[in-house]
Design a protein around this motif. Structure first.
Motif, PDB file in Angstrom:
ATOM      1  N   MET A 128     -42.032  77.526  22.831  1.00 18.15           N
ATOM      2  CA  MET A 128     -40.894  77.009  22.054  1.00 18.15           C
ATOM      3  C   MET A 128     -41.097  75.537  21.734  1.00 18.15           C
ATOM      4  SD  MET A 128     -38.984  79.368  21.182  1.00 18.15           S
ATOM      5  CE  MET A 128     -37.684  78.373  20.456  1.00 18.15           C
ATOM      6  N   ASN A 131     -43.640  75.361  19.109  1.00 16.39           N
ATOM      7  CA  ASN A 131     -43.048  75.814  17.851  1.00 16.39           C
ATOM      8  C   ASN A 131     -42.249  74.700  17.180  1.00 16.39           C
ATOM      9  OD1 ASN A 131     -42.168  77.506  15.803  1.00 16.39           O
ATOM     10  ND2 ASN A 131     -40.385  78.170  16.983  1.00 16.39           N
ATOM     11  N   THR A 168     -33.009  85.332  22.215  1.00 20.91           N
ATOM     12  CA  THR A 168     -33.712  84.694  21.112  1.00 20.91           C
ATOM     13  C   THR A 168     -32.763  83.793  20.346  1.00 20.91           C
ATOM     14  OG1 THR A 168     -33.160  86.373  19.515  1.00 20.91           O
ATOM     15  CG2 THR A 168     -35.166  86.698  20.808  1.00 20.91           C
ATOM     16  N   THR A 176     -31.879  80.581  22.161  1.00 15.37           N
ATOM     17  CA  THR A 176     -32.909  79.540  22.196  1.00 15.37           C
ATOM     18  C   THR A 176     -32.598  78.416  21.221  1.00 15.37           C
ATOM     19  OG1 THR A 176     -34.165  80.584  20.468  1.00 15.37           O
ATOM     20  CG2 THR A 176     -34.716  81.161  22.752  1.00 15.37           C
ATOM     21  N   SER A 227     -33.159  73.882  21.094  1.00 19.31           N
ATOM     22  CA  SER A 227     -33.950  73.161  20.112  1.00 19.31           C
ATOM     23  C   SER A 227     -33.422  71.742  19.942  1.00 19.31           C
ATOM     24  CB  SER A 227     -33.878  73.897  18.778  1.00 19.31           C
ATOM     25  OG  SER A 227     -34.048  73.002  17.732  1.00 19.31           O
ATOM     26  N   SER A 261     -39.395  81.708  16.744  1.00 19.62           N
ATOM     27  CA  SER A 261     -38.688  81.733  18.026  1.00 19.62           C
ATOM     28  C   SER A 261     -38.230  83.151  18.361  1.00 19.62           C
ATOM     29  CB  SER A 261     -37.518  80.742  18.018  1.00 19.62           C
ATOM     30  OG  SER A 261     -36.640  81.062  16.981  1.00 19.62           O
TER      31      SER A 261
END
Lengths: 252, 234, 364, 292
Positions: free
Chosen positions: C20, C23, C181, C184, C188, C203
């Motif tokens: 993550m 990402n 998911t 998440t 961020s 993600s």
């Protein structure tokens, strides 16, 4: 313990077993002998569910196991070895033995897939048990070896350990002395005598010395029919058995 | 006939045979005995050309066999009957037999099949049936019959008694002796069943852990108690 | 000895956190590739179980991915992504069961051929029902809109809820619930509004891959893994020790189909579209190629395989530069084909197997 | 009724080509116990070669002969470079390797000849024959296909069942070691098996090309159909492969005629599933699963 009554097996028109009736008393070591092609292995396969009897019944502890599938037998307390050893070549010796306890598993695939703590614990217990039995067989030094790396007699011992780890009530042994040396046969004989009476043993074997030494009761099969039964002494002096199977030289 | 001189075979690091020398003359059975893992089967497979030895020589009929493929050895008359009743289950008995001498003329094939059927009447009765319907002893007969189809001068018998009933073992080994004498074959017999093997052999060779530990007349070996205890375990 | 649950959860949550962070730090294009890798890895975890452990060479998993993708797209027209993923997973289980019941009876080449027919036949169904499945044009999967935005608003995120989710058998056994998911998002550092679509897709893909990876780890390294390998090695001996060969083989189909269908659902979101063209024989072959190259029996191998399948075309594509399109377009497949042959011949256990061999060689 | 007859006759012609490809699969299976999924790739490649020869020379017969030789060589190359080194114990590896060869061959063909479909001209008229006052869906070309297929099947069946060569070949496939110790040159048998299969596949490719177009992927469906036929026939049986090859062609033609061409792969799948559910080893299979 185990009883076959009037079992017939016909494969593509050939009668392989013809009305076979025999008993394996609880706590005994019972031998099944006879010439090649007499149907010994077929009789074994009927008991372990690889072959279905065309007629007749097979009962274990008084219940019919005619239609029980092979993989369900372990749960009932029947364990067997294979003539061709049948160890899993890509699994270590320890993993092989651990699989012998499959029938004791309670965890389903859902709890397996989440590795729940109690599944873990169950597996540790099985592992412990497997290590113990390997130690008893003095195989603990080869625990992490692959079966293919071991000499044939050792492989046979591992297979026996795998059959015993589930603590069966009935053990079916298919030629345990085939291809192993005199030393190992002595060991095997001692081990078999230790197993009883907790575990009943049915033995198919060509090594007459072993059969005569350990068996309490012997059944002789020839051309699909039982031709004799009795104690080793009785079998040794039975004229039918001599002509059909043993030959004069073996006894003298 | 068949001479093996200082034959050494190893699988990776493991030495399976170490400097083994022996000979198998015509007209008699030469028995190689020894416990499991002594290297008996390795010896047979090396002589048949199925495994390539690290060093040493195999001479047959006076010519060196180094680099000669298995099938060529068979054509020259050196034929192996391997361990475990190796027949082709999907073939009929007759097809199994024909396979043993395919390169020979039809006439010779027919003649040899008749010969095999004389020797093993049980096979003749069922010549159109699949080999998978035979019992263990009959399959061993079939394997020997197939080897005879090649008109061998030297027969390698690898553990013919394995998994067979005592009576059949006796018959098969006596047959080996009879073949050696009547057809003047050289027979190299590998056996775990030492008692019966030594009974039919003229010469015995005891193999232990890949080495020849004893070489002598079969009757002497059979009579030697110390030796029996040390290597043969009875 | 640490329990498997905690060590596997540690691996997966750790991998998830790292991925993550990565990402969030990379370009959208790289995020797109990351999403593809995670998607392929999800499907290839299933291939490791089916082809590697249970020894059943199947080309059907591409078709199962199509099933998952179509179910996701259809359901997404009515419900949110989470429900759609669950439905996709359930469809995968059903199809896996059907394919497994037929397939488990078959020996190697028969099974490969049957699944080949499956791989060719299933995408063709899309053309049979153009009104529902959109025919050649396929179905659109709209980018996350208000319905997702609402979920994004859900304020709380804490790791324990993920943990709890993972240990709750009722929700995860059938289909890993991708609620996490969406959660998440809140971790961020970026403002959700400026979050590029590619980052969001990645993600989703990463989270699904981590959850599936967790389940796969537990199964592969547990008794189920032993049972699969046992049945592959010797079915007769397996039945003697009390393992049903048939059930065990079908289970491998079901589990790998579940993974494949979830990967299909993710694929639908990455492509924003589902059509028969994306799920042809090529996809099934790519899955097979990936696990073979990475190492048939290893989950790490599946990861490596996923990276290869995504990156190799880019990598060797540049080799074809200077040639015409006819040549350069075919370079990746030529390399694939030759690589597969080379690996099967020279290193049957793939790259991971090669690494272990080298390591043990050096130790000597 | 007339329509049914037309569909059937057309189907039998297509079926003859499926039968040839199935025959090639069976030949490889018989000689090495491997299903060669690259077979259609090899056939596609040799058909491209033969198209090239045809364009250069203008002779269809020469093009066919070159295809047959190329097929044999390609079969040999695949066997020697790929299948022989794969360990016999690694059954899934062998299957996977054939797919690797398929992918590589298709890519190579794409590189050399491009992805655009090409037309292949038949050597004899490919339009319906006029007979008894109507036009039949059978052409001289279809009759040629029949003739070639029948001759090949009869010849191969004779070789396998009646000759020593056939016996040696079957033995090599079933049990290489026993064959070797019986004096059979096993490696030569394998080479011959793969070469023969390559040639038969090449003939199938050249024969089917005129009724379809030729591109690197154009034979993918043929693989599925040929596999279906070979499996239903039991993989071991030449006669089975041909009979069910023609049968598959017939069924597919009826399905295509009465409904839609896109149903063909689905029907093939259903056919395969139903048959394999009833008979996991197909019909006519010799090798039975052995117990213990």
């Amino acid at each position: 313990m185990l009883e076959l009554t009037g079992v017939d097996v016909t494969v593509s028109g050939l009668k392989i077993l013809d009305g076979v009736s025999m008993k394996v008393p609880a706590g005994s070591i019972t031998g099944l002998i006879g010439p090649n092609g007499a149907g010994k292995t077929t009789a074994f396969n009927v008991v372990s569910g690889f072959v279905r009897a065309n007629s007749g019944t097979v009962t274990f502890k008084g219940k019919s196991i005619n239609h029980v599938k092979t993989h369900q037998l372990a749960k009932l307390g029947i364990s067997r070895t294979l003539q061709a050893v049948g160890l899993f070549p890509t699994l270590t010796v320890l993993e092989n033995v651990m699989l012998g306890a499959t029938s004791r598993n309670k965890a389903g695939i859902l709890s397996e897939s989440l590795a729940l703590p109690w599944v873990d614990k169950e597996q540790r217990v099985i592992r412990q048990k497997s290590v113990e039995i390997l130690r008893r067989f003095t195989l603990d030094s080869v625990m992490d070896a692959m079966p293919g790396e071991l000499p044939y007699p050792t492989q046979k011992k591992v297979a026996l350990a795998r059959a015993l780890v589930s603590e069966p009530d009935l053990l079916l042994l298919d030629e345990p002395a085939g291809g192993v040396g005199a030393e190992e046969i002595r060991e095997l004989s001692a081990l078999l005598q230790q197993l009883t009476p907790e575990c009943t043993v049915l033995l198919v074997e060509h090594h007459m010395e072993l059969v005569m030494e350990v068996c309490d009761l012997i059944w002789v099969l020839d051309a699909g029919k039982i031709i004799a039964s009795g104690t080793p002494a009785q079998i040794r002096s039975n004229q039918d058995v001599l002509t059909a199977y043993l030959g004069e030289a073996e006894v003298s | 006939m068949l001479h093996i001189h200082n034959l050494t075979v190893s699988y990776g690091q493991v030495v399976a045979l170490s400097e083994v020398s022996l000979e198998a003359p015509r007209g008699c059975v030469t028995a190689v005995i020894g416990a499991n893992g002594a290297g008996k089967s390795t010896l047979m497979r090396a002589v048949a050309g199925l495994i390539i030895p690290k060093s040493g020589q195999v001479t047959f009929d006076g010519s060196d066999l180094v680099g000669v493929a298995t099938d060529e050895r068979v054509r020259r008359g050196l034929v192996l009957v391997p361990e475990g009743r190796s027949t082709i289950a999907e073939f009929t008995i007759e097809e199994n037999l024909r396979l043993g001498g395919l390169w020979r003329s039809r006439f010779h094939q027919r003649e040899s099949i008749a010969g095999v059927f004389d020797l093993f009447p049980a096979l003749a009765k069922r010549h159109k049936m699949l080999a998978s319907t035979l019992s263990g002893g009959e399959r061993q007969q079939l394997a020997i019959g197939r080897a005879l189809m090649a008109e061998p001068t030297c027969l390698l018998l690898d553990e013919p008694s394995l998994g067979l009933a005592p009576l059949i073992v006796q018959q098969i080994l006596e047959l080996a002796q009879q073949l050696a004498i009547e057809k003047n074959l050289a027979i190299l017999l590998v056996e775990q069943n030492a008692v019966t093997a030594l009974r039919v052999a003229r010469t015995g060779i005891v193999l232990n852990l890949g080495e020849v530990v004893l070489h002598g007349p079969a009757q002497q070996i059979a009579a030697n108690k110390d030796l029996r205890h040390a290597y043969l375990g009875y | 000895m640490r329990s498997r649950l905690s060590s596997h959860a540690f691996i997966c949550i750790g991998a998830w956190l790292v991925l993550m962070l990565v990402n969030n730090a990379i370009e959208p294009l790289m995020s797109y590739y990351l999403a593809l890798v995670a998607m392929y890895a999800t499907a290839m975890f299933g291939m490791v179980i089916l082809v590697g452990l249970s020894g059943q060479v199947s080309l059907g998993n591409g078709a199962i991915m199509a099933v998952g993708a179509y179910v996701f797209a259809l359901s997404y027209q009515h419900w949110n992504a989470v429900i759609s993923m669950v439905l996709a997973g359930m469809a995968g289980v059903v199809f896996g069961l059907l394919l497994g019941i037929v397939g488990a009876r078959l020996r190697g080449p028969y099974l490969a051929g049957l699944t080949l027919a499956f791989a060719v036949g299933i995408p063709a169904i899309a053309n049979r029902f153009p009104s529902i499945l959109g025919g050649e044009d396929g179905l659109k999967v709209p980018a996350p809109n208000t319905s997702i935005a609402e979920v994004i608003q859900a304020p709380t995120y804490d790791e324990s809820s993920l943990d709890q989710f993972l240990t709750d058998p009722s929700s995860a056994g059938v289909a890993p619930d991708p609620t996490s998911t969406v959660q998440t998002f809140d971790t961020s550092p970026l403002d959700p509004g400026s979050f590029a679509l590619e980052h969001w897709q990645a993600s989703v893909a990463i989270a699904v891959a981590c959850i599936v990876g967790f389940v796969a780890l537990n199964l592969v390294r547990g008794r189920q893994g032993l049972a699969w390998r046992a049945v592959r090695d010797d079915p007769v001996a397996a039945s003697v020790v009390g393992i049903s060969p048939a059930t065990t083989k079908v289970t491998a189909f079901v589990v790998s189909s579940l993974f494949a269908a979830l990967a299909g659902g993710v694929f639908a979101q990455i492509l924003s579209f589902v059509g028969p063209g994306a799920f042809g024989l090529k996809l099934s072959l790519a899955l097979l190629v990936g696990v073979v190259l990475g190492g048939r029996t290893s989950l790490v191998g599946a990861l490596i395989g996923a990276v290869i399948v995504v990156w190799l075309p880019e990598l060797v594509g540049s080799l074809g530069n200077g040639w015409n399109d006819q040549v350069s377009n075919n370079v990746p497949n030529l390399v694939y084909g030759l690589l597969v042959v080379a690996v099967v011949v020279f290193a049957p256990s793939g790259i991971t197997g090669l690494v272990t061999q080298l390591r043990s060689f050096r130790q000597r | 009724m007339n329509q049914f007859l037309d569909f059937s006759l057309g189907g039998i012609a297509n079926g003859a080509v499926i039968a040839l490809m199935a025959l090639a699969l069976v030949l490889v299976w018989r000689s090495s116990r491997v299903v060669n999924f690259a077979q259609v790739g090899q056939a596609m490649f040799t058909t491209f070669i033969s198209l090239w020869i045809y364009e250069v020379s203008g002779s269809w017969l020469l093009a066919l002969l070159i295809a047959i030789c190329a097929g044999a060589i390609l079969g040999l190359v695949v066997h020697l470079l790929v299948m022989k080194p794969v360990r016999r114990a690694d059954a899934s590896g062998a299957i996977i390797a054939t797919f690797g060869v398929l992918i590589a061959l298709q890519a190579a063909a794409g590189m050399i000849w491009g992805g655009d479909p090409k037309a292949f001209v038949p050597p004899v008229a490919n339009s319906g024959l006029e007979f008894a006052g109507r036009i039949w869906p059978v052409s001289w070309y279809d009759l040629l296909i029949f003739a070639v297929t029948s001759v090949l099947v009869l010849a191969l069946s004779y070789v396998f069942t009646r000759t020593s060569f056939g016996l040696a070949m079957r033995a090599s496939a079933l049990n290489p070691e026993v064959a070797r110790i019986s004096g059979v040159r096993v490696s030569r048998m394998l080479i011959l098996g793969w070469a023969m299969a390559g040639s038969v596949g090449a003939i199938a490719g050249v024969l089917i090309a005129p009724s379809a177009t030729l591109s690197p992927n154009s034979f993918d469906l043929l693989l599925v159909f040929a596999f279906t036929a070979a499996v239903i026939g039991g993989l071991d049986s030449l006669v089975g492969a041909v009979a069910f090859g023609v049968g598959t062609g017939l069924v597919l033609s009826l399905v295509t005629g009465y409904s839609d061409a896109s149903n063909a792969p689905i029907v093939s799948l259903v056919l395969l599933v139903v048959i394999l559910l009833m008979k996991p080893d197909g019909f006519f299979s010799q090798s039975k699963s052995r117990v213990v």
